[in-house]
Design a protein around this motif. Structure first.
Motif, PDB file in Angstrom:
ATOM      1  N   LEU A 185       0.816  -1.215   0.000  1.00  0.00           N
ATOM      2  CA  LEU A 185       0.000   0.000   0.000  1.00  0.00           C
ATOM      3  C   LEU A 185       0.853   1.269   0.000  1.00  0.00           C
ATOM      4  O   LEU A 185       0.492   2.260  -0.629  1.00  0.00           O
ATOM      5  N   GLU A 224      -8.563 -16.865  -4.541  1.00  0.00           N
ATOM      6  CA  GLU A 224      -9.719 -16.882  -3.644  1.00  0.00           C
ATOM      7  C   GLU A 224      -9.688 -15.721  -2.649  1.00  0.00           C
ATOM      8  O   GLU A 224     -10.740 -15.236  -2.225  1.00  0.00           O
ATOM      9  N   VAL A 249     -13.697 -11.318  -3.620  1.00  0.00           N
ATOM     10  CA  VAL A 249     -14.578 -10.696  -2.627  1.00  0.00           C
ATOM     11  C   VAL A 249     -15.122  -9.413  -3.236  1.00  0.00           C
ATOM     12  O   VAL A 249     -14.556  -8.896  -4.206  1.00  0.00           O
ATOM     13  N   PRO A 250     -16.235  -8.893  -2.678  1.00  0.00           N
ATOM     14  CA  PRO A 250     -16.847  -7.718  -3.301  1.00  0.00           C
ATOM     15  C   PRO A 250     -15.974  -6.465  -3.269  1.00  0.00           C
ATOM     16  O   PRO A 250     -16.013  -5.661  -4.206  1.00  0.00           O
ATOM     17  N   GLY A 251     -15.215  -6.248  -2.191  1.00  0.00           N
ATOM     18  CA  GLY A 251     -14.433  -5.009  -2.115  1.00  0.00           C
ATOM     19  C   GLY A 251     -13.578  -4.972  -0.872  1.00  0.00           C
ATOM     20  O   GLY A 251     -13.196  -6.005  -0.343  1.00  0.00           O
ATOM     21  N   GLY A 252     -13.279  -3.763  -0.419  1.00  0.00           N
ATOM     22  CA  GLY A 252     -12.489  -3.601   0.799  1.00  0.00           C
ATOM     23  C   GLY A 252     -11.001  -3.713   0.554  1.00  0.00           C
ATOM     24  O   GLY A 252     -10.522  -3.620  -0.579  1.00  0.00           O
ATOM     25  N   ARG A 253     -10.279  -3.937   1.648  1.00  0.00           N
ATOM     26  CA  ARG A 253      -8.826  -3.882   1.624  1.00  0.00           C
ATOM     27  C   ARG A 253      -8.179  -4.850   0.628  1.00  0.00           C
ATOM     28  O   ARG A 253      -7.234  -4.467  -0.070  1.00  0.00           O
ATOM     29  N   PRO A 254      -8.678  -6.127   0.532  1.00  0.00           N
ATOM     30  CA  PRO A 254      -8.002  -7.036  -0.393  1.00  0.00           C
ATOM     31  C   PRO A 254      -7.910  -6.480  -1.816  1.00  0.00           C
ATOM     32  O   PRO A 254      -6.847  -6.527  -2.439  1.00  0.00           O
ATOM     33  N   SER A 313      -8.853 -23.632  -5.315  1.00  0.00           N
ATOM     34  CA  SER A 313     -10.172 -24.268  -5.167  1.00  0.00           C
ATOM     35  C   SER A 313     -10.818 -24.709  -6.468  1.00  0.00           C
ATOM     36  O   SER A 313     -11.992 -25.029  -6.487  1.00  0.00           O
ATOM     37  N   GLU A 355     -16.711 -16.073 -11.026  1.00  0.00           N
ATOM     38  CA  GLU A 355     -16.021 -15.125 -10.143  1.00  0.00           C
ATOM     39  C   GLU A 355     -14.545 -15.008 -10.520  1.00  0.00           C
ATOM     40  O   GLU A 355     -13.966 -13.933 -10.466  1.00  0.00           O
ATOM     41  N   HIS A 382     -11.076 -27.930   1.346  1.00  0.00           N
ATOM     42  CA  HIS A 382     -10.098 -26.835   1.440  1.00  0.00           C
ATOM     43  C   HIS A 382      -8.689 -27.389   1.596  1.00  0.00           C
ATOM     44  O   HIS A 382      -7.911 -26.948   2.435  1.00  0.00           O
ATOM     45  N   ASP A 383      -8.415 -28.402   0.805  1.00  0.00           N
ATOM     46  CA  ASP A 383      -7.094 -29.006   0.809  1.00  0.00           C
ATOM     47  C   ASP A 383      -6.801 -29.489  -0.611  1.00  0.00           C
ATOM     48  O   ASP A 383      -7.703 -29.526  -1.457  1.00  0.00           O
ATOM     49  N   LEU A 384      -5.532 -29.807  -0.855  1.00  0.00           N
ATOM     50  CA  LEU A 384      -5.115 -30.280  -2.175  1.00  0.00           C
ATOM     51  C   LEU A 384      -4.964 -31.791  -2.065  1.00  0.00           C
ATOM     52  O   LEU A 384      -3.925 -32.284  -1.640  1.00  0.00           O
ATOM     53  N   ARG A 401      -6.934 -27.204   9.650  1.00  0.00           N
ATOM     54  CA  ARG A 401      -7.153 -26.034   8.803  1.00  0.00           C
ATOM     55  C   ARG A 401      -8.506 -25.386   9.130  1.00  0.00           C
ATOM     56  O   ARG A 401      -8.596 -24.186   9.366  1.00  0.00           O
ATOM     57  N   PHE A 424     -15.848  -6.197   6.363  1.00  0.00           N
ATOM     58  CA  PHE A 424     -14.433  -6.022   6.007  1.00  0.00           C
ATOM     59  C   PHE A 424     -14.216  -6.049   4.492  1.00  0.00           C
ATOM     60  O   PHE A 424     -13.471  -5.236   3.951  1.00  0.00           O
ATOM     61  N   ASP A 425     -14.885  -6.998   3.808  1.00  0.00           N
ATOM     62  CA  ASP A 425     -14.663  -7.065   2.356  1.00  0.00           C
ATOM     63  C   ASP A 425     -15.945  -6.836   1.554  1.00  0.00           C
ATOM     64  O   ASP A 425     -16.076  -7.305   0.434  1.00  0.00           O
ATOM     65  N   ALA A 426     -16.884  -6.074   2.151  1.00  0.00           N
ATOM     66  CA  ALA A 426     -18.090  -5.691   1.411  1.00  0.00           C
ATOM     67  C   ALA A 426     -17.694  -4.738   0.277  1.00  0.00           C
ATOM     68  O   ALA A 426     -16.596  -4.181   0.265  1.00  0.00           O
ATOM     69  N   ASP A 474     -17.142  -1.670  -2.252  1.00  0.00           N
ATOM     70  CA  ASP A 474     -16.752  -0.279  -2.026  1.00  0.00           C
ATOM     71  C   ASP A 474     -17.799   0.666  -2.614  1.00  0.00           C
ATOM     72  O   ASP A 474     -18.516   0.293  -3.542  1.00  0.00           O
ATOM     73  N   ARG A 503     -17.666   0.012   7.673  1.00  0.00           N
ATOM     74  CA  ARG A 503     -16.254   0.120   7.337  1.00  0.00           C
ATOM     75  C   ARG A 503     -15.933   1.555   6.939  1.00  0.00           C
ATOM     76  O   ARG A 503     -16.684   2.177   6.187  1.00  0.00           O
ATOM     77  N   ASP A 539     -10.072   1.088   5.766  1.00  0.00           N
ATOM     78  CA  ASP A 539      -9.967  -0.375   5.864  1.00  0.00           C
ATOM     79  C   ASP A 539     -10.490  -0.903   7.188  1.00  0.00           C
ATOM     80  O   ASP A 539     -10.538  -2.105   7.401  1.00  0.00           O
TER      81      ASP A 539
END
Ligand SMILES: [Fe+2]
Lengths: 282, 317
Positions: free
Chosen positions: A23, A37, A41-46, A65, A81, A109-111, B57, B133-135, B137, B199, B202
């Protein structure tokens, strides 16, 4: 036929502990590999981080996945997606694993390991083709670390992976640490694995650390690359020439500089081996 | 067992039927017959690597997604509950992000956690924070945007919440448990609680709402004009002037928290005629930035009030 990808140099995985450096623009590296994966997601920090990463260096997408070997129907919403994410971040290429991870709609959630049979090969070839059709591009398929083998397998893993690449016309992401881990766990010759692959199919290499128990090696990605894996990488560069190489470090992730030093080590190995090759052919 | 479908079905059933250290009790003998073994490791030992990875996991993911619930239950009970949850609701989404999607619902029916009646709502709060958190923007309305809206337009202005805003209702003060859930179960008394979770940048924040804010936010969520939001508040506070003032102050607080976007109102949306309109005016010098999890209720916001007698609000049609 071959896999048509660029040589991006020596990169590192895009992991949360280094998001601040991405950042603020101080994460300087040849290229990033993002786990698909984490960004579906829809948005935000990632997604903000992904945008910043793209501004710093080329990004490739690495999925966990796809469940390429599963007998379930392909997960269409997952593919949709993934396609949206591809359009958003324009990765240099997209990869996933030679494994299965779900059946009956239940995800582990494994290989998970496949038997290396003609039946499984036909199935994976067919799925890889359909995925490539759906995404409109070639994918790279990565060999996984495994902890068991099936008694009805009729071919070694490298033969299965090579045949998949030729018959589905996809690329190979060769994880040399996974080759090493599996070779110790199952007692095969890791060098024979590397030598068996057709160079034109290998589009990317993974390097990583693993851990050791009394009875086996486990692919934990929690430490530096061990000398035996560096040796195998040396052999891989000797066989394939320079290939985009990525250091995976997922647990006990070190400081950015330590991580990058590992990528620089890979660059040094590649430079040295390519130099040897040139000297020999001169 | 050699057929791929049989093999995969037996494999997953073997590692996921009884997640945890005792998983090997559920291994399918027919599957084990096609797994190679050697002097160092029997087929069951090899399969157990996958069974333990499956358990570790998903257990780790749920502990990371629900740290407050985990702290309240303690390690042993949390593990036991997670084991039952994974058996009852195995993951059906490719991304591990969704493994805990039904955890709160599961806790609501779980006998083991019955002594903690607030637990399902605490889990809902933890899940809501992840969702926020990841909704998606959205560019939030800024104070300068608010200042730029002419007073005459305020009655028909339609403000909507950003996608990264959720409202949670609970008979328990779950925000207090959330802030203080590291020890054993605190002695909590029921208390009607209405939270907004949002939010900003971040960071994910949450704040309890008083009845006024709750009513006004419900109006905003339902797409009300500012005039209609004032009307909704009036039913609560009785006095139109006070309702207008409160509504304006709330809008300023929400703008400062960056939870509003503006949508263009259609004339038909404007159905309520207001005698009073309060024009929100924030004084930057007097407003304080958010704390870590709560908004500052002591924030000073000036509101300029004006009569709208001479300014008829357009009605629908
Ligand atoms: Fe890898």
């Amino acid at each position: 036929m071959a896999i048509d990808v660029l040589h991006l140099g020596h990169g590192v995985g895009l992991r949360t502990s280094h998001y601040p450096r991405v950042l603020d623009g101080t994460a300087s590296v040849d290229w990033f590999e993002a786990i698909s994966e984490n960004f579906m997601v829809p948005g935000g920090r990632p997604l903000t981080v992904l945008e910043h990463a793209r501004a710093l260096a080329p990004v490739v997408l690495h999925g966990v996945s796809l469940s390429l070997g599963s007998v379930d129907p392909l997960n269409e919403s997952y593919l949709r997606e993934l396609k949206t994410l591809i359009q958003r971040c324009e990765p240099s290429w997209v990869s996933d694993h030679l494994c299965w991870g779900s059946v009956g709609g239940h995800y582990a959630h494994d290989l998970l390991p496949l038997p290396f049979t003609e039946e499984a090969l036909r199935h994976v070839v067919e799925r890889a083709r359909r995925v490539q059709d759906r995404l409109g591009r070639q994918i790279l398929v990565e060999n996984v670390s495994s902890y068991l083998t099936f008694s009805h397998s009729t071919m070694p893993e490298w033969e299965f992976l090579s045949a998949l690449a030729e018959r589905a016309d996809c690329g190979i992401l060769l994880d040399v640490n996974n080759v090493y881990v599996s070779s110790v766990n199952h007692g095969f010759d890791a060098a024979a694995y590397v030598r068996a692959l057709r160079p034109a199919r290998v589009g990317q290499i993974h390097l990583a650390g693993h851990s050791e128990t009394d009875t086996r090696l486990i692919d934990t990605h929690d430490g530096p690359v061990v000398p035996a894996v560096w040796d195998l990488y040396r052999l891989a560069v000797r066989c394939f020439g320079p290939v985009s190489t990525l250091v995976e470090w997922d647990d006990h992730v070190p400081e950015w500089d330590v991580l990058c030093a590992e990528a620089e080590l890979a660059r040094a190995v590649e430079t040295e081996v390519v130099g040897e090759r040139r000297a020999r052919s001169a | 067992m050699r057929a791929l479908r049989d093999l995969q079905t037996a494999f997953l059933r073997s590692i996921a039927t009884a997640p945890g250290p005792e998983a090997s009790g559920s291994f399918d003998p027919a599957l084990l017959r096609v797994v190679d073994g050697d002097a160092r490791q029997a087929p069951g030992d090899r399969l157990d690597v996958y069974a333990q990875m499956y358990w570790m996991r998903l257990h780790t993911v749920l502990r990371e997604d629900y740290p407050r619930v985990a702290a309240m239950l303690g390690d042993d009970l949390f593990s036991s509950v997670v084991r039952a949850y994974l058996t009852r609701f195995p993951s059906t989404h490719p991304s591990v992000r969704w493994v805990g999607a039904r955890f709160a619902d599961f806790l609501a029916q779980c006998r083991e956690t019955a002594p903690w009646p607030l637990l399902p709502d605490l889990a809902r709060l933890e899940w809501a924070r992840l969702a926020i958190f990841d909704a998606a923007d959205a560019p939030a309305l800024r104070m300068e945007d608010v200042r730029a809206i002419p007073a005459s337009e305020w009655p028909k202005v339609v403000l909507r919440p950003i996608p990264a805003l959720l409202v949670l209702h609970s008979p328990w003060p779950i925000h207090e448990c959330w802030a203080d859930a590291d020890g054993p179960a605190p002695r909590v008394r029921p208390a009607e609680t209405h939270l907004r979770i949002w939010r900003q940048g971040d960071a994910v924040y949450q704040a309890p709402m008083d009845p006024c804010e709750r009513r006004a936010l419900e109006a905003v969520v339902s797409g009300a004009t500012f005039a209609a939001t004032c009307a909704a508040l009036e039913t609560l506070v009785g006095d139109p002037e006070r309702a207008a003032r409160d509504a304006a102050q709330l809008v300023l607080r929400w703008v400062e928290d960056e939870i509003l976007v503006r949508v263009d109102a259609r004339a038909s949306d404007v159905t309520a005629s207001r005698e009073w309109i309060a024009v929100p005016v924030a004084d930057p010098g007097e407003t304080a930035k958010n704390g870590a999890v709560a908004n500052s209720s002591s924030r000073q916001i000036r509101v300029r009030l004006r009569r709208l007698d001479d300014r008829p609000v357009r009605k629908g049609g």
